[in-house]
Design an enzyme around this catalytic site. Structure first.
Site, PDB file in Angstrom:
ATOM      1  N   GLY A   1       0.814  -1.210   0.000  1.00  0.00           N
ATOM      2  CA  GLY A   1       0.000   0.000   0.000  1.00  0.00           C
ATOM      3  C   GLY A   1       0.843   1.253   0.000  1.00  0.00           C
ATOM      4  O   GLY A   1       0.554   2.222   0.701  1.00  0.00           O
TER       5      GLY A   1
ATOM      6  N   GLY B   1      -0.877   8.139   0.866  1.00  0.00           N
ATOM      7  CA  GLY B   1      -1.246   8.181   2.265  1.00  0.00           C
ATOM      8  C   GLY B   1      -0.134   7.755   3.197  1.00  0.00           C
ATOM      9  O   GLY B   1       1.035   8.130   3.040  1.00  0.00           O
TER      10      GLY B   1
ATOM     11  N   GLY C   1       1.295   4.853   3.538  1.00  0.00           N
ATOM     12  CA  GLY C   1       2.318   4.024   2.908  1.00  0.00           C
ATOM     13  C   GLY C   1       3.413   4.843   2.253  1.00  0.00           C
ATOM     14  O   GLY C   1       4.609   4.571   2.436  1.00  0.00           O
TER      15      GLY C   1
ATOM     16  N   SER D   1      -5.878  -0.181  13.627  1.00  0.00           N
ATOM     17  CA  SER D   1      -6.720   0.990  13.803  1.00  0.00           C
ATOM     18  C   SER D   1      -7.261   1.033  15.218  1.00  0.00           C
ATOM     19  O   SER D   1      -7.395  -0.008  15.879  1.00  0.00           O
ATOM     20  CB  SER D   1      -7.887   0.947  12.801  1.00  0.00           C
ATOM     21  OG  SER D   1      -8.825   1.952  13.065  1.00  0.00           O
TER      22      SER D   1
ATOM     23  N   TYR E   1     -14.624  -3.131   8.195  1.00  0.00           N
ATOM     24  CA  TYR E   1     -13.298  -2.556   8.429  1.00  0.00           C
ATOM     25  C   TYR E   1     -12.863  -2.803   9.869  1.00  0.00           C
ATOM     26  O   TYR E   1     -11.754  -3.276  10.127  1.00  0.00           O
ATOM     27  CB  TYR E   1     -13.324  -1.057   8.130  1.00  0.00           C
ATOM     28  CG  TYR E   1     -11.981  -0.379   8.283  1.00  0.00           C
ATOM     29  CD1 TYR E   1     -11.022  -0.442   7.273  1.00  0.00           C
ATOM     30  CD2 TYR E   1     -11.665   0.334   9.444  1.00  0.00           C
ATOM     31  CE1 TYR E   1      -9.793   0.174   7.406  1.00  0.00           C
ATOM     32  CE2 TYR E   1     -10.437   0.956   9.589  1.00  0.00           C
ATOM     33  CZ  TYR E   1      -9.508   0.880   8.567  1.00  0.00           C
ATOM     34  OH  TYR E   1      -8.281   1.487   8.711  1.00  0.00           O
TER      35      TYR E   1
END
Length: 332
Positions: A9, A13, A15, A171, A193
């Protein structure tokens, strides 16, 4: 020899910011960036080399939501490298996110609004779907694709002279209440998620139990609330512009409002400099930012049950076995 670091990724962002910061920490590493297609990989490589022209940067194409792609990428990496020192398992998706404004209003009336705004607990829902492998797309991309990648790269990660590291982007939205062993792909709920990130935490815990003795260590981090392409899909852009001044103010009370990808990678980079033998496998490392913009890392104990982690691991192994049977032609 230089350390080899793989980042999934990496195209934007957290990554991309992570790649830039790792090269600032150690310009001698061999950085391998993993993106979903060749065009993104090359564009990201050019972007990184523009600021770090002397860096060693290679690319690998992998779509974590496509298991054939994962197996092909793993085979390529096994041919290319003799070992991997760090694997940042960062790629993730949150499709069709929706805000529950009724829940937000209830949080305001009950005094729980700040907690909800910092964890997204009860206010974020997603509409998931099946991918081409017949798996729930969020589960496949955020967890199982990475799990398969790690398993396929085990020969590069275990038994090396120095420990190898797995660092998962989790997260604060990873909640036990959103996860169920009987529905570990989260086919029946609307918080895929959150479920996938809680499953990530469980997986990291059990991987340490299985592989620390072979020199492989796993950690999980939370980047905080970062404004990225994923975040911008939650609300229309004009609303974000209206909300941004308020969010900067909230950061005086909510330290997880890191807001920028650079700030969100603080825990990732901090772990890059630590000795894994001294880290607590039951801790999640949170990137935090003070109201005045100072970045720091806060360790917090995870709310995970090790027995549940073991049971999930066995289910993942069963799913892996089915996958390998299906894609035998992609194995060495």
């Amino acid at each position: 020899m230089e350390r080899v670091v793989l980042v999934t990724g990496a195209a934007g962002g957290v990554g991309l910011a992570l790649c830039q910061r790792l090269l600032e920490e150690d310009g001698r590493i061999h950085l391998c960036i993993a993106c979903r297609n060749e065009q993104k990989s090359e564009a990201t490589r050019d972007l990184i080399l523009a600021t770090h022209p002397a860096a060693q940067v290679s690319t690998v194409e992998v779509d974590l939501g496509n298991l054939a792609s994962v197996l092909r990428a793993a085979r390529e990496l096994r041919c290319r490298f003799q070992r991997l020192d760090f694997v940042y398992l960062n790629a993730g998706i949150m499709p069709n996110p929706h805000v529950n404004f009724k829940a937000l209003w209830h949080g305001l009336l009950t005094g729980k609004l700040l907690h909800m705004l910092t964890t997204a607990e009860g206010i974020m829902t997603q509409t998931d779907r099946l991918n081409g492998d017949g798996l729930q797309e969020v589960f496949a991309t955020n967890l199982f694709g990475h799990f398969m990648l790690v398993r396929q790269l085990q020969s590069l990660l275990c038994g090396n002279e120095k420990p190898s590291r797995l660092i998962w982007t989790s997260s604060s939205n990873a909640r036990e209440s959103a996860f169920s062993l009987s529905d570990y792909q989260h086919a029946k709920g609307q918080e895929s998620y959150s479920s996938s990130k809680y499953a990530t935490d469980l997986t990291s815990v059990v991987l340490n139990r299985k592989f620390n003795g072979e020199g492989l260590y796993s950690s999980v981090v939370c980047p905080g609330l970062v404004m990225s392409n994923m975040t911008y899909r939650i609300l229309p852009i004009f609303l974000w512009k209206l909300l941004m001044p308020i969010m900067w103010l909230i950061r005086f009370f909510a330290k997880t409002y890191t807001l920028t990808p650079y700030n969100g990678t603080e825990a990732h980079v901090w772990l890059f400099k630590q000795k894994p033998e001294y880290l607590d496998s039951l801790v999640k490392y949170h990137s935090c930012t003070s109201g005045l913009g100072r970045c720091y890392v806060e360790p917090r104990k995870m709310d995970v049950d090790e027995d549940t982690a073991e049971k999930l691991y066995q289910k993942l192994l069963e799913l892996e076995e089915q996958t390998l049977e299906k894609y035998r032609d992609l194995l060495d």
